[in-house]
Design a protein around this motif. Sequence first.
Motif, PDB file in Angstrom:
ATOM      1  N   VAL A  27       6.937  -3.333  -6.798  1.00 50.35           N
ATOM      2  CA  VAL A  27       7.195  -4.496  -7.719  1.00 50.35           C
ATOM      3  C   VAL A  27       5.908  -5.227  -8.110  1.00 50.35           C
ATOM      4  CG1 VAL A  27       8.230  -6.764  -7.327  1.00 50.35           C
ATOM      5  CG2 VAL A  27       9.369  -4.863  -6.388  1.00 50.35           C
ATOM      6  N   SER A  28       5.125  -5.177  -7.102  1.00 50.37           N
ATOM      7  CA  SER A  28       3.605  -6.122  -7.328  1.00 50.37           C
ATOM      8  C   SER A  28       2.882  -5.459  -8.459  1.00 50.37           C
ATOM      9  CB  SER A  28       2.758  -6.213  -6.057  1.00 50.37           C
ATOM     10  OG  SER A  28       3.346  -6.681  -5.161  1.00 50.37           O
ATOM     11  N   VAL A  29       2.827  -4.093  -8.923  1.00 51.52           N
ATOM     12  CA  VAL A  29       2.181  -3.446  -9.790  1.00 51.52           C
ATOM     13  C   VAL A  29       2.881  -3.618 -11.107  1.00 51.52           C
ATOM     14  CG1 VAL A  29       1.431  -1.331 -10.635  1.00 51.52           C
ATOM     15  CG2 VAL A  29       0.873  -1.864  -8.160  1.00 51.52           C
ATOM     16  N   ALA A  30       4.291  -3.775 -11.093  1.00 55.90           N
ATOM     17  CA  ALA A  30       5.000  -3.845 -12.296  1.00 55.90           C
ATOM     18  C   ALA A  30       4.888  -5.181 -12.851  1.00 55.90           C
ATOM     19  CB  ALA A  30       6.430  -3.638 -12.029  1.00 55.90           C
ATOM     20  N   LEU A  31       4.858  -6.118 -11.796  1.00 53.10           N
ATOM     21  CA  LEU A  31       4.741  -7.636 -12.326  1.00 53.10           C
ATOM     22  C   LEU A  31       3.385  -7.834 -12.889  1.00 53.10           C
ATOM     23  CD1 LEU A  31       6.513  -9.699  -9.694  1.00 53.10           C
ATOM     24  CD2 LEU A  31       7.130  -9.697 -12.017  1.00 53.10           C
ATOM     25  N   PHE A  32       2.361  -7.102 -12.344  1.00 53.50           N
ATOM     26  CA  PHE A  32       0.839  -7.340 -12.641  1.00 53.50           C
ATOM     27  C   PHE A  32       0.844  -6.875 -13.976  1.00 53.50           C
ATOM     28  CE2 PHE A  32      -3.352  -5.408 -12.992  1.00 53.50           C
ATOM     29  CZ  PHE A  32      -4.080  -6.588 -13.039  1.00 53.50           C
ATOM     30  N   VAL A  33       1.037  -5.708 -14.315  1.00 52.26           N
ATOM     31  CA  VAL A  33       0.959  -4.943 -15.658  1.00 52.26           C
ATOM     32  C   VAL A  33       1.643  -5.472 -16.549  1.00 52.26           C
ATOM     33  CG1 VAL A  33       1.540  -2.825 -16.702  1.00 52.26           C
ATOM     34  CG2 VAL A  33       0.567  -2.831 -14.293  1.00 52.26           C
TER      35      VAL A  33
ATOM     36  N   SER B 138       0.813  -1.164   0.116  1.00 54.41           N
ATOM     37  CA  SER B 138      -0.113   0.091  -0.072  1.00 54.41           C
ATOM     38  C   SER B 138       0.999   1.036   0.180  1.00 54.41           C
ATOM     39  CB  SER B 138      -0.758  -0.008   1.253  1.00 54.41           C
ATOM     40  OG  SER B 138      -0.208  -0.017   2.358  1.00 54.41           O
ATOM     41  N   LEU B 139       0.044   2.406  -0.362  1.00 55.15           N
ATOM     42  CA  LEU B 139       1.047   3.685  -0.159  1.00 55.15           C
ATOM     43  C   LEU B 139       1.608   4.041   0.957  1.00 55.15           C
ATOM     44  CD1 LEU B 139      -1.194   5.726  -2.583  1.00 55.15           C
ATOM     45  CD2 LEU B 139       0.972   4.753  -3.383  1.00 55.15           C
ATOM     46  N   ASP B 140       0.747   3.562   2.004  1.00 60.31           N
ATOM     47  CA  ASP B 140       1.420   4.192   3.463  1.00 60.31           C
ATOM     48  C   ASP B 140       2.194   3.063   4.070  1.00 60.31           C
ATOM     49  OD1 ASP B 140      -0.798   2.724   3.539  1.00 60.31           O
ATOM     50  OD2 ASP B 140      -1.620   3.504   5.245  1.00 60.31           O
ATOM     51  N   GLY B 141       2.417   1.615   3.310  1.00 60.48           N
ATOM     52  CA  GLY B 141       3.194   0.674   3.538  1.00 60.48           C
ATOM     53  C   GLY B 141       4.503   0.401   3.074  1.00 60.48           C
ATOM     54  N   ASP B 142       4.753  -0.579   2.773  1.00 60.35           N
ATOM     55  CA  ASP B 142       6.035  -1.174   2.025  1.00 60.35           C
ATOM     56  C   ASP B 142       5.852  -0.747   0.241  1.00 60.35           C
ATOM     57  OD1 ASP B 142       8.096  -2.426   1.019  1.00 60.35           O
ATOM     58  OD2 ASP B 142       7.731  -4.390   1.623  1.00 60.35           O
ATOM     59  N   MET B 143       6.561   0.511   0.176  1.00 63.69           N
ATOM     60  CA  MET B 143       6.541   0.945  -1.294  1.00 63.69           C
ATOM     61  C   MET B 143       7.039   0.004  -2.189  1.00 63.69           C
ATOM     62  SD  MET B 143       4.530   3.873  -1.819  1.00 63.69           S
ATOM     63  CE  MET B 143       5.255   4.292  -3.320  1.00 63.69           C
ATOM     64  N   LYS B 144       8.253  -0.490  -1.619  1.00 63.82           N
ATOM     65  CA  LYS B 144       8.963  -1.448  -2.790  1.00 63.82           C
ATOM     66  C   LYS B 144       8.025  -2.530  -3.014  1.00 63.82           C
ATOM     67  CE  LYS B 144      13.006  -4.351  -2.722  1.00 63.82           C
ATOM     68  NZ  LYS B 144      14.449  -4.759  -1.920  1.00 63.82           N
TER      69      LYS B 144
END
Length: 198
Positions: free
Chosen positions: A155-161, A145-151
Amino acid sequence: MLLKLFLTFLKIGVFTFGGGYAMVALIQSEVVERQGWLTTQEFTDLLALSQMTPGPIGINSATYAGYAAMQAEGYGQGLSVAGAVVASLGVVLLPVVLILGVNYLLSRYKELPVVQFVLKMLRLAVVGIIASAALSLMNAANFGSLDGDMKQLVVSVALFVAAFVVTVLPKREGSKMRRPGPIAMLLIAALVGVAVYW
C-alpha cells in the motif's frame, strides 16, 4: 532542558537551506538520532501532524518536537508547552534576521555574476537536501518491509508511486483535468489508508 531545546533548534534554523522539507532531515537527525528525544515512529507521527496542520512544516515540526521532547524527559504539561514555544522561537529567530540581511544585500547586488553563481549553487544544494529528507523517511516504520507487514509495504509503495506520477507528469495540452494539489493528495492518501485498514 529549555536552553538545550532552544540551542538545538537555533542550530537547525541557521543551517537549513531550502525551507521546511529540507529542515525535516536535520530535525530528525537532532531529535531522533542525536538527542534520542523521539523514536523514528514518533517522529513519523509528528511529521504527519505537521503536514496536516496549517502553517509551515518546519515550524510545525519544531513546535511538536519541542513539546514531545519535554514530555519524553518527564516534564509536565506547562513546561512541555514552554518547550514547544522555545523550539519554535529557536527555529525562526536567526533565519528571520538572516533573511532580512540577505534580502537587503540581494536587492543591491543581485546582478553581479558571483551572486548569480552562488544562487545557482544554493538551488542545487537545496534539491539534494530535500531529496535526502525524502529518502530518510523511506524506512521500515513508514513503508513496511519485506520481512514484516507486506500489506503495509504494498500500500505504501503504491501510494508513493501514484502520488509521484501524478505530481511529476506534465499536464497534457488541451486537457481540462487539473492536477490535484497537496491537500487533495493528502486527503486521497488518507481515504485510501482508511479504506485499506478499516
